[in-house]
Design an enzyme around this catalytic site. Structure first.
Site, PDB file in Angstrom:
ATOM      1  N   SER A  60       0.944  -1.228  -0.072  1.00 58.44           N
ATOM      2  CA  SER A  60      -0.151  -0.103   0.053  1.00 58.44           C
ATOM      3  C   SER A  60       0.793   1.329  -0.022  1.00 58.44           C
ATOM      4  O   SER A  60       2.019   1.335   0.538  1.00 58.44           O
ATOM      5  CB  SER A  60      -0.976   0.033   1.315  1.00 58.44           C
ATOM      6  N   TYR A  79      -2.191   0.228  10.159  1.00 61.95           N
ATOM      7  CA  TYR A  79      -1.897  -0.025   8.812  1.00 61.95           C
ATOM      8  C   TYR A  79      -0.826   0.097   8.146  1.00 61.95           C
ATOM      9  O   TYR A  79      -0.117  -0.683   7.625  1.00 61.95           O
ATOM     10  CB  TYR A  79      -3.249   0.351   8.340  1.00 61.95           C
TER      11      TYR A  79
END
Length: 283
Positions: free
Chosen positions: A115, A128
């Site tokens: 990501s 995250y």
């Protein structure tokens, strides 16, 4: 395309698993696996080894991802950081290491979905983002170390796509309520309940830009598996070019302003607001 595919799912009876059974050929084998459970990973490894020992394994796609917290790092419980690391980092690490003998024998490929949040400090995504940063660095290390074996390693860094519960307002409202209930009173006083509410509302608003068509991501994964010379990094999704340009070439404060404008721009915590200071003076 003629490949034999072993696809892991968390629940063999889930809608996603049922859709795979309907839409795919008999060359697809569904395997139940929870990446946080070593016994599940070992069971899957044994199954794949039993069916690929003579041929080796051409490709591994690490696609699992987990996040259930949208909040400042200080407001995010340590357990949330550990949960992200278990799925996004340690699970992928254990599975990849377990399959490396088969991948080495085939001179195969490793494709991992990470990501942009692992490259940049997106507001309220610390748990995250930290797990994805660890994952990206791990795969970059594998890429360098496995080069002599002929294994090629690629990272996929997608934009914001609609998958699973990532765009379900009810899910995120529930997570917000659970977070508020778990916060120590002094921390809740310092930031304010309205601060957490505002973050949640901004994120729910951001969900509206999520892209439903996953074909760009799938095409990147396919190229990483099949191209003679796959890219080290793929960036499927709109706006990532300008985002990475700002990240790499402009001052930090410009990047921070951009990410707040693009994603979440938290209001001032309660303890820093003028009206709070006025209330304290009156008291």
């Amino acid at each position: 395309m003629g490949f034999r595919v072993f696809a892991s799912v968390l629940d063999l009876q889930s809608p996603g698993a049922q859709e795979l059974r309907r839409s795919c050929s008999s060359r697809l084998t569904l395997l139940q696996m929870d990446l946080t459970k070593t016994e599940d990973i070992q069971r899957v490894l044994q199954h794949i080894q039993a069916h690929t020992n003579s041929t080796g394994l051409w490709g591994l796609v690490n696609n699992a991802g987990f996040n259930d917290t949208i909040a400042d790092a200080e407001l995010s419980p340590l357990g949330k950081f550990r949960a992200c690391m278990e799925v996004n980092f340690f699970g992928s690490l254990e599975l990849t290491k377990g399959l490396l003998p088969l991948l080495r024998s085939a001179g195969g490929r490793i494709v991992t979905v990470s990501s942009p949040a692992g490259d940049m400090p997106f507001p309220c995504l610390a748990a995250y983002g930290a797990s994805k940063a660890a994952l990206s660095l791990l795969m970059d290390t594998f890429r360098s170390e496995l080069q002599p074996w002929g294994i090629k390693v690629s990272l996929i860094l997608p934009g914001y796509y609609k998958t699973g519960t990532t765009c379900d307002p009810a899910f995120w409202n529930l997570q917000k309520q659970q977070l508020l209930a778990s916060l120590p009173q002094d921390l809740l006083q310092a930031y304010g309940e309205d601060y957490v509410e505002e973050i949640n509302q901004q994120f729910i608003q951001f969900m509206k830009v999520a892209v439903e068509d996953l074909s760009a991501v799938v095409n990147s994964i396919t190229e990483g598996l099949l191209a003679a010379n796959p890219a080290v990094r793929y960036y499927p999704g709109q706006g990532l070019g300008i985002m990475y340009f700002i990240h790499r070439y402009l001052p930090y404060f410009v990047r921070d302003l951009f990410l707040k404008g693009f994603f979440i721009n938290p209001k001032l915590p309660r303890a820093l607001r003028r009206e709070h200071h006025n209330d304290v003076k009156k008291a």
